[in-house]
Design an enzyme around this catalytic site. Structure first.
Site, PDB file in Angstrom:
ATOM      1  N   ILE A 248       0.850  -1.180   0.000  1.00  0.00           N
ATOM      2  CA  ILE A 248       0.000   0.000   0.000  1.00  0.00           C
ATOM      3  C   ILE A 248       0.893   1.240   0.000  1.00  0.00           C
ATOM      4  O   ILE A 248       1.721   1.409   0.889  1.00  0.00           O
ATOM      5  CB  ILE A 248      -0.940   0.017   1.220  1.00  0.00           C
ATOM      6  CG1 ILE A 248      -1.741  -1.297   1.296  1.00  0.00           C
ATOM      7  CG2 ILE A 248      -1.858   1.227   1.159  1.00  0.00           C
ATOM      8  CD1 ILE A 248      -2.585  -1.605   0.079  1.00  0.00           C
ATOM      9  N   LYS A 249       0.702   2.094  -1.004  1.00  0.00           N
ATOM     10  CA  LYS A 249       1.533   3.297  -1.127  1.00  0.00           C
ATOM     11  C   LYS A 249       0.919   4.441  -0.337  1.00  0.00           C
ATOM     12  O   LYS A 249      -0.251   4.790  -0.519  1.00  0.00           O
ATOM     13  CB  LYS A 249       1.673   3.715  -2.590  1.00  0.00           C
ATOM     14  CG  LYS A 249       2.577   2.806  -3.396  1.00  0.00           C
ATOM     15  CD  LYS A 249       2.724   3.283  -4.828  1.00  0.00           C
ATOM     16  CE  LYS A 249       3.736   4.392  -4.975  1.00  0.00           C
ATOM     17  NZ  LYS A 249       4.018   4.689  -6.412  1.00  0.00           N
ATOM     18  N   ILE A 250       1.739   5.009   0.547  1.00  0.00           N
ATOM     19  CA  ILE A 250       1.340   6.139   1.367  1.00  0.00           C
ATOM     20  C   ILE A 250       2.380   7.244   1.186  1.00  0.00           C
ATOM     21  O   ILE A 250       3.575   6.987   1.329  1.00  0.00           O
ATOM     22  CB  ILE A 250       1.242   5.741   2.858  1.00  0.00           C
ATOM     23  CG1 ILE A 250       0.181   4.658   3.053  1.00  0.00           C
ATOM     24  CG2 ILE A 250       0.939   6.959   3.731  1.00  0.00           C
ATOM     25  CD1 ILE A 250       0.101   4.116   4.473  1.00  0.00           C
TER      26      ILE A 250
END
Length: 367
Positions: free
Chosen positions: A138-140
């Site tokens: 998951i890209k944050i």
């Protein structure tokens, strides 16, 4: 047979991830071919990539029609998550053979949430559940609000790709957020060996902004510094990585199975045609790194890159010298990296809004 240049890069400890994904890549066998022939062991995506992919009505027409009764946001989430899940399945053997370090596919939270910690955490969990694959990342974004979201997502046992890192100071904060997340996960009794993370340090955008200012200064000394800042900044980031994960704090976590958070070199497509097309590949070779490349850069690497082994460790005095020389020219490093973070979020916002508009039109036409 693997390409000798990409194989040499892999042998030097660099994981090659493709900075692109579309359903056409999956169904045509294009991505599978890159895995087989050019040592690609992962994929990254962002709003711009999905905006480009979903513009192909021929490939996505049926999928869009199936979503015609849903909201625009839900339709985008469903279609992009399906692509990411399919890519995760393709990369699953690599994920298993690399003990979870590679075989990864990234999907990004809505960039409009970049300054909203609570909603970022909620969406990170929702995306993880929607894709439902262990090898998803998951890209944050590494905004101030994103730091706590990174910690809390890691603490839930969800692996994270931290994106939009430009400054060394923010990178240290990202590593700290990761370590706090691991400490919380450990306190919950989670298996730390299952939690992975990469920290995406952007490279070419640093050169683009600094070169523009050097050109404006125009002196011989200023012009001689063009094309050096991006590599120097990234090399100093690797020094931060080496020091941080040799600390007693991390060693205590490693004893419980924790993994290092690998540096990932992003924005590796050369913007200035005067520079070698593989500049941000050959000059950033170091163990335990990821280089995520657009296909053009990957092709150039396969065709012409000269891989010389680890060229980063031991280069720190020279890299600091570049930043000192830039400061002597009046280049304000802190101001530039802050600007790049703001612009990075804005660019993803623009791409996301364009995607929303295009999907809205497509859904109306499908009804």
């Amino acid at each position: 047979m693997s390409n000798p240049n990409t194989q040499a890069l892999s042998d030097a400890g660099v994981s090659i991830w493709l900075d692109d994904l579309s359903r056409e890549r999956l169904t045509s066998g294009s991505l599978a071919k890159l895995i087989e022939e050019k040592n690609v062991v992962g994929v990254t995506t962002n709003p711009s990539i999905f905006a480009a992919a979903l513009s192909n009505a021929t490939v996505y027409g049926e999928a869009i029609a199936e979503q015609r009764h849903k909201s625009v946001e839900d339709a985008i989430t469903e279609i992009t998550s399906d692509d990411v899940a399919a890519a995760c399945d393709l990369f699953r053997p690599i994920f298993d053979s690399s003990n979870g370090f590679d075989g990864r596919v990234s999907i990004e939270v809505d960039p409009r949430l970049a300054h909203d910690t609570a909603q970022t955490i909620i969406q990170a969990k929702a995306l993880y559940q929607r894709v439902d694959r262990e090898n998803v990342l998951i890209k944050i974004p590494a905004t101030l609000a994103g730091l706590e979201a990174i910690t809390e997502t890691i603490a839930e046992g969800i692996s994270v790709n931290v994106t939009l890192i430009f400054s060394l100071e923010r990178y240290r904060e990202v590593i700290n957020a990761y370590l706090i997340g691991l400490e919380k996960a450990k306190a919950k009794g989670l298996d730390l060996s299952k939690i992975h993370s990469v920290a995406s340090f952007f490279v070419s955008r640093v050169d683009s902004e600094i070169d523009k200012r050097l050109n404006a200064i125009g002196t011989e000394a200023a012009l001689a510094l063009r094309g050096q800042a991006g590599v120097a900044n990234a090399r100093l980031a690797y020094q931060v990585f080496e020091e941080s994960f040799a600390s007693a704090r991390f060693e205590a976590l490693a004893a419980s199975g924790a993994n290092v958070q690998r540096p990932l070199w992003a924005s590796t497509g050369v913007k200035d045609p005067a520079y070698p097309s593989t500049l941000y590949v050959t000059e950033l070779v170091a163990p335990q790194t990821v280089n995520t490349m657009p296909e053009k850069t990957l092709d150039a690497t396969a065709a012409e890159a000269e891989i010389r082994g680890n060229v980063v460790s031991g280069s720190y005095a020279q890299a600091n010298g570049v930043l000192d020389a830039l400061a002597a020219q009046g280049i304000d490093y802190s101001e530039i990296v802050s600007l790049l973070e703001v612009e990075g979020v804005e660019k993803f916002d623009v791409a996301w809004n364009e995607l929303l508009e295009d999907m809205s039109v497509a859904l109306k036409e499908a009804k």
